[in-house]
Scaffold this motif. Structure first.
Motif, PDB file in Angstrom:
ATOM      1  N   GLY A   1     -29.592  73.964 -93.578  1.00 13.40           N
ATOM      2  CA  GLY A   1     -30.286  73.971 -92.299  1.00 13.40           C
ATOM      3  C   GLY A   1     -30.793  75.351 -91.908  1.00 13.40           C
ATOM      4  N   GLY A   2     -31.366  75.429 -90.701  1.00  8.69           N
ATOM      5  CA  GLY A   2     -31.899  76.699 -90.214  1.00  8.69           C
ATOM      6  C   GLY A   2     -33.411  76.753 -90.284  1.00  8.69           C
ATOM      7  N   LEU A   3     -33.948  77.971 -90.139  1.00  8.05           N
ATOM      8  CA  LEU A   3     -35.386  78.200 -90.214  1.00  8.05           C
ATOM      9  C   LEU A   3     -35.839  78.296 -91.669  1.00  8.05           C
ATOM     10  N   SER A   4     -37.096  78.667 -91.890  1.00  5.23           N
ATOM     11  CA  SER A   4     -37.641  78.822 -93.257  1.00  5.23           C
ATOM     12  C   SER A   4     -37.986  80.291 -93.496  1.00  5.23           C
ATOM     13  N   ASN A   5     -36.973  81.148 -93.554  1.00  7.02           N
ATOM     14  CA  ASN A   5     -37.194  82.591 -93.719  1.00  7.02           C
ATOM     15  C   ASN A   5     -37.369  82.936 -95.200  1.00  7.02           C
ATOM     16  N   VAL A   6     -38.585  82.734 -95.687  1.00  7.41           N
ATOM     17  CA  VAL A   6     -38.893  82.953 -97.101  1.00  7.41           C
ATOM     18  C   VAL A   6     -38.890  84.443 -97.439  1.00  7.41           C
ATOM     19  N   GLY A   7     -39.440  85.278 -96.546  1.00  7.97           N
ATOM     20  CA  GLY A   7     -39.472  86.717 -96.801  1.00  7.97           C
ATOM     21  C   GLY A   7     -38.071  87.283 -96.989  1.00  7.97           C
ATOM     22  N   ARG A   8     -37.149  86.842 -96.156  1.00 10.28           N
ATOM     23  CA  ARG A   8     -35.766  87.306 -96.278  1.00 10.28           C
ATOM     24  C   ARG A   8     -35.159  86.835 -97.604  1.00 10.28           C
ATOM     25  N   ALA A   9     -35.518  85.633 -98.028  1.00 12.04           N
ATOM     26  CA  ALA A   9     -35.007  85.103 -99.295  1.00 12.04           C
ATOM     27  C   ALA A   9     -35.545  85.895-100.483  1.00 12.04           C
ATOM     28  N   LEU A  10     -36.811  86.277-100.440  1.00  8.06           N
ATOM     29  CA  LEU A  10     -37.390  87.070-101.528  1.00  8.06           C
ATOM     30  C   LEU A  10     -36.746  88.451-101.612  1.00  8.06           C
TER      31      LEU A  10
ATOM     32  N   GLU B   1     -47.913  83.946 -90.829  1.00  6.37           N
ATOM     33  CA  GLU B   1     -48.731  84.806 -91.682  1.00  6.37           C
ATOM     34  C   GLU B   1     -49.764  83.952 -92.404  1.00  6.37           C
ATOM     35  N   THR B   2     -51.020  84.120 -92.039  1.00  5.15           N
ATOM     36  CA  THR B   2     -52.074  83.316 -92.660  1.00  5.15           C
ATOM     37  C   THR B   2     -52.251  83.703 -94.126  1.00  5.15           C
ATOM     38  N   ASN B   3     -52.677  82.732 -94.929  1.00  3.63           N
ATOM     39  CA  ASN B   3     -52.888  82.946 -96.371  1.00  3.63           C
ATOM     40  C   ASN B   3     -51.659  83.581 -97.023  1.00  3.63           C
ATOM     41  N   PHE B   4     -50.473  83.127 -96.617  1.00  7.28           N
ATOM     42  CA  PHE B   4     -49.240  83.765 -97.102  1.00  7.28           C
ATOM     43  C   PHE B   4     -49.070  83.620 -98.610  1.00  7.28           C
TER      44      PHE B   4
ATOM     45  N   ILE C   1     -39.312  81.017-108.417  1.00  8.92           N
ATOM     46  CA  ILE C   1     -40.153  79.916-107.938  1.00  8.92           C
ATOM     47  C   ILE C   1     -39.712  79.580-106.518  1.00  8.92           C
ATOM     48  N   VAL C   2     -40.632  79.699-105.574  1.00  8.11           N
ATOM     49  CA  VAL C   2     -40.322  79.492-104.160  1.00  8.11           C
ATOM     50  C   VAL C   2     -40.859  78.129-103.716  1.00  8.11           C
ATOM     51  N   MET C   3     -39.962  77.268-103.246  1.00 13.39           N
ATOM     52  CA  MET C   3     -40.353  75.964-102.696  1.00 13.39           C
ATOM     53  C   MET C   3     -40.497  76.110-101.180  1.00 13.39           C
ATOM     54  N   VAL C   4     -41.636  75.696-100.644  1.00 15.27           N
ATOM     55  CA  VAL C   4     -41.880  75.853 -99.210  1.00 15.27           C
ATOM     56  C   VAL C   4     -42.380  74.533 -98.630  1.00 15.27           C
ATOM     57  N   ASP C   5     -41.668  74.038 -97.628  1.00 16.71           N
ATOM     58  CA  ASP C   5     -42.117  72.862 -96.871  1.00 16.71           C
ATOM     59  C   ASP C   5     -42.940  73.336 -95.683  1.00 16.71           C
ATOM     60  N   GLY C   6     -44.244  73.142 -95.747  1.00 17.65           N
ATOM     61  CA  GLY C   6     -45.109  73.576 -94.646  1.00 17.65           C
ATOM     62  C   GLY C   6     -45.465  75.038 -94.738  1.00 17.65           C
ATOM     63  N   TRP C   7     -44.757  75.893 -93.983  1.00 16.48           N
ATOM     64  CA  TRP C   7     -45.047  77.320 -93.999  1.00 16.48           C
ATOM     65  C   TRP C   7     -43.784  78.104 -93.622  1.00 16.48           C
ATOM     66  N   PRO C   8     -43.702  79.375 -94.028  1.00 23.83           N
ATOM     67  CA  PRO C   8     -42.527  80.196 -93.703  1.00 23.83           C
ATOM     68  C   PRO C   8     -42.481  80.541 -92.226  1.00 23.83           C
ATOM     69  N   THR C   9     -41.291  80.847 -91.751  1.00 20.74           N
ATOM     70  CA  THR C   9     -41.119  81.270 -90.360  1.00 20.74           C
ATOM     71  C   THR C   9     -40.985  82.786 -90.250  1.00 20.74           C
ATOM     72  N   ASP C  10     -41.174  83.519 -91.355  1.00 15.70           N
ATOM     73  CA  ASP C  10     -41.233  84.980 -91.308  1.00 15.70           C
ATOM     74  C   ASP C  10     -42.317  85.445 -92.278  1.00 15.70           C
ATOM     75  N   LYS C  11     -42.578  86.764 -92.322  1.00 11.45           N
ATOM     76  CA  LYS C  11     -43.628  87.295 -93.170  1.00 11.45           C
ATOM     77  C   LYS C  11     -43.115  87.502 -94.592  1.00 11.45           C
ATOM     78  N   VAL C  12     -44.006  87.260 -95.558  1.00 16.01           N
ATOM     79  CA  VAL C  12     -43.593  87.315 -96.963  1.00 16.01           C
ATOM     80  C   VAL C  12     -44.292  88.414 -97.755  1.00 16.01           C
ATOM     81  N   GLU C  13     -45.381  88.972 -97.239  1.00 16.06           N
ATOM     82  CA  GLU C  13     -46.210  89.872 -98.044  1.00 16.06           C
ATOM     83  C   GLU C  13     -45.443  91.089 -98.556  1.00 16.06           C
ATOM     84  N   GLU C  14     -44.748  91.804 -97.681  1.00 16.47           N
ATOM     85  CA  GLU C  14     -44.054  93.027 -98.079  1.00 16.47           C
ATOM     86  C   GLU C  14     -42.914  92.724 -99.047  1.00 16.47           C
ATOM     87  N   ALA C  15     -42.127  91.697 -98.731  1.00 16.48           N
ATOM     88  CA  ALA C  15     -41.010  91.338 -99.615  1.00 16.48           C
ATOM     89  C   ALA C  15     -41.512  90.918-100.991  1.00 16.48           C
TER      90      ALA C  15
END
Length: 706
Positions: free
Chosen positions: A395-404, A470-473, A427-441
């Motif tokens: 559960g929780g949010l979709s913090n992909v940047g933190r995961a990377l 983050e658009t075009n993440f 390989i990153v699985m994403v349902d919809g879109w992340p809830t944080d920024k991913v570019e820097e990570a």
């Protein structure tokens, strides 16, 4: 008189006790043993996070590479870094080494007679200081090396001993009588001393309980569902566990009419030794006719372990270290989370996981990431699939940047099964879109050599795009924006259709450009002057120069490849890029090159090297030519050099003695000062090795990664 004698005797005994106590205290104060390391020992090879070691003399040699200043990359020579930092001098000495986090960059410098090299981001660092122990800190007397498990035992013959541990059979508590059937497990113990290894202890107990008496509340489960399952039971015990289950079922049948309440079998395992051959299972109590329970039940079966089924070693054409980042957020829902797990199981099956092929670990992210299991936890697809089925949604949010960021800093470590020789893939699985920024990570992970793939399912519609952080993440996260590193699936129910497509891309190591560094991404061709003016002795020195450069690179069929051409008036291909696939094979081949002797036609040699070496380079390789000559050419070098430059060859020219400066500059790629070198004597060639390596890396790292 008698009392005086008694007092004297007591006094003598007291002095004796005091003296003995002092001597015992002296013996207890043991001197710290400081282990010795070699000049070429790298910090990455030692597992201990902090230790004191002793360096020998002579570690200032240029062949012991050092990367960084004050804080050094972990694949630097420890003793070389100690000299560079001023902790010790070239005579050696004791040093204190502390592992620290990886840095975003390492700056080279010249200090205390050693030139350290610059390097981009690396996953681990270390610092060195004076070898004085800190108060209250215990330092290891033996260092643990990452390859210690494979260290052969030296000297003496190996003697085998077997220890057998028996489990008590019967216990009586209150009004209940519990009969227990036990397996005695015999463990193998080697009496041959092994350096710096931790002995493996194997203790296995299978206990079957049949309880008689008044019905009681079932006991609380002794483990969580995800902790112990069939995937954790070693194959050597599978048949024993199966028989245990059948014995309990038989007891249930016999006790049903007697009003007895059965109790579930409790099977407790501790991890077995890695080699099933080291185990001997004694089943004295389960032999035919043995009495198992007070109820009078007799076994009708012999317990004979079934032969182990052959386990796949994995697909050798897909040797990658793979991390799946799965979406465990609440937005995905239970049903889609189950579909995601089925997708992972399908991928595991298609990959054919094994030690000689791909290895796979899984991280689940929500608010924060957590490792479900790492690369070395499961080494075949079947066990991996069973483990995937047991994963629970966090559960929780979709913090992909933190995961990377977590993957970059923690996952691809040697201790987690990272092999080094295999590309790192996330390989990153994403349902919809992340809830944080991913570019820097993502950028930092790519700079560490991690190939990032995104699989996005059911992206935002027009009304939802305003909620995207983050658009075009995806384009900002992956290594290339041509769609190769990203797959968009319109519906969760279509996810199974992209299994083969994803596996094919992951296994194509030639396309995994993001795991390439300056040390593993080139085809390097040496063009060697074998003319009469060089001479036999100097030719050996020239070959040593070739060796010193070659051994700095990661050499394999998918990493850096080395080729060599020798020339006089004529040209000879000593070996091509596809000839030798290991570093040792390349170094041995260089030693075997025989001095030719003759004239000096450098222009013709450049043309020949392009035709025989660089025209056969792989598309994803950087083509690097290193030409070494000691004189002016009898033919034109400008035309052939210009043609090579136009065809993507990066040329370095190294001149000795009578080499012509204008020709060296014409051969070299611009800017000349970074690619052209001159030295008066052959014996001074070694000075250019660090500069050439550094320039190759600087040039590589300046290229755009996205």
């Amino acid at each position: 008189m008698k009392s005086r004698t008694t007092i004297a005797t007591i006094f003598a005994l007291l002095l004796t006790c005091i003296y003995a106590t002092k001597e015992a205290t002296k013996k207890k104060k043991s001197k710290l043993y400081v282990p010795q390391i070699d000049c070429d020992t790298k910090a990455a090879k030692i597992i201990n996070p902090e230790f004191i070691a002793k360096c020998p003399s002579g570690c200032q040699d240029v062949k012991y590479r050092v990367y960084g200043t004050d804080i050094y990359a972990s694949f630097s020579s420890i003793c070389g870094a100690a000299i560079h930092s001023g902790t010790i001098d070239k005579s050696g000495g004791k040093i204190l080494v502390q592992k620290v986090a990886g840095q975003s960059g390492y700056k080279g410098s010249f200090s205390n007679g050693i030139r350290s090299l610059s390097l981009p981001r690396w996953r681990e660092s270390f610092i060195v200081s004076e070898g004085k122990p800190k108060k209250g800190v215990q330092y290891p007397s033996t260092l643990e090396y990452s390859s210690s498990s494979n260290t052969p035992v030296k000297g003496g013959s190996q003697r085998k001993e077997y220890r057998t541990t028996a489990v008590p059979l019967q216990t009586t508590q209150g009004a209940f009588t519990t009969a227990k059937a036990a397996i005695r497990t015999t463990e193998f113990v080697s009496t041959t001393p092994k350096p710096a290894t931790i002995p493996t202890t194997v203790t296995t107990t299978i206990t079957i309980q049949a309880t008689t008496g008044v019905a009681t509340k079932p006991p609380v489960a002794i483990h969580k569902v995800r902790d112990i399952g069939s995937s954790n039971i070693h194959p050597a015990y599978s048949s024993v566990a199966a028989v245990a289950s059948r014995q309990v079922q038989a007891v249930q049948g016999r006790t049903q009419n007697q009003g007895l309440q059965r109790q579930e079998p409790i099977v407790s395992f501790r991890k077995p030794s890695t080699s099933p051959a080291n185990l001997a299972i004694e089943t004295d109590l389960w032999k035919l006719g043995s009495s198992l329970f007070d109820t009078g039940f007799s076994s009708k079966e012999d317990v004979v372990p079934k032969p182990l089924e052959p386990v796949s070693q994995g697909n050798p054409n897909c040797k990658v270290d793979l991390s799946f980042l799965i979406d465990g957020s609440w937005s995905i829902g239970k049903r889609r989370f189950q579909i995601q797990k089925q997708f992972l199981k399908d991928v595991a099956q298609a990959l054919d996981v094994g030690p000689a092929g791909p290895l796979m670990g899984i991280i689940q992210y929500g608010d924060d990431p957590s490792t479900e299991f790492n690369l070395k936890t499961y080494t075949n697809s079947k066990d991996l699939q069973n483990a995937i089925e047991k994963i629970l949604q966090k559960g929780g949010l979709s913090n992909v940047g933190r995961a990377l960021s977590f993957v970059n800093k923690n996952f691809f470590e040697d201790a987690n099964g990272n092999r080094g020789s295999a590309p790192n893939v996330a390989i990153v699985m994403v349902d919809g879109w992340p809830t944080d920024k991913v570019e820097e990570a993502s950028r930092l992970a790519r700079e560490s050599g991690i190939n990032i793939f995104f699989v996005t399912i059911e992206g935002p519609d027009e009304n939802e795009k305003q909620n995207v952080v983050e658009t075009n993440f995806v384009d900002k996260a992956v290594c290339r924006t041509n769609g190769y590193y990203s797959i968009n699936v319109p519906s969760w129910f279509s996810l199974h259709k992209v299994v083969q497509q994803l596996v094919k891309r992951v296994c194509d190591s030639d396309r995994l450009a993001c795991s390439k560094t300056c040390l593993n991404a080139a085809d390097i061709g040496f063009v060697i002057d074998g003319s009469s003016s060089v001479g036999t002795g100097n030719f050996r020195t020239l070959l040593q120069f070739v060796t010193n450069i070659s051994k700095e690179f990661e050499i394999s069929d998918t990493d850096t490849r080395i080729g060599a051409v020798q020339y006089t008036y004529e040209q000879r291909l000593e070996f091509g890029f596809d000839k030798h696939r290991t570093k040792q094979d390349v170094l041995n081949a260089v030693k075997r090159i025989n001095y030719w002797s003759g004239g000096t036609s450098t222009g013709a040699a450049i043309n020949y090297a392009f035709e025989q070496l660089f025209s056969k380079s792989k598309p994803n390789k950087r083509k690097i030519m290193i030409l070494i000559t000691d004189g002016r050419s009898y033919d034109d070098v400008r035309g052939p050099a210009a043609a090579a430059h136009q065809n993507g060859v990066i040329a370095y020219s190294v001149g000795i003695a009578w080499a012509a400066q204008d020709e060296l500059e014409a051969i070299a790629t611009d800017p000349d000062k970074e690619h052209s070198f001159f030295v008066d004597e052959f014996d001074s060639l070694y000075r250019f090795v660090p500069r050439i390596i550094q320039n190759i890396c600087t040039e590589f790292n300046s290229q755009p990664r996205n």
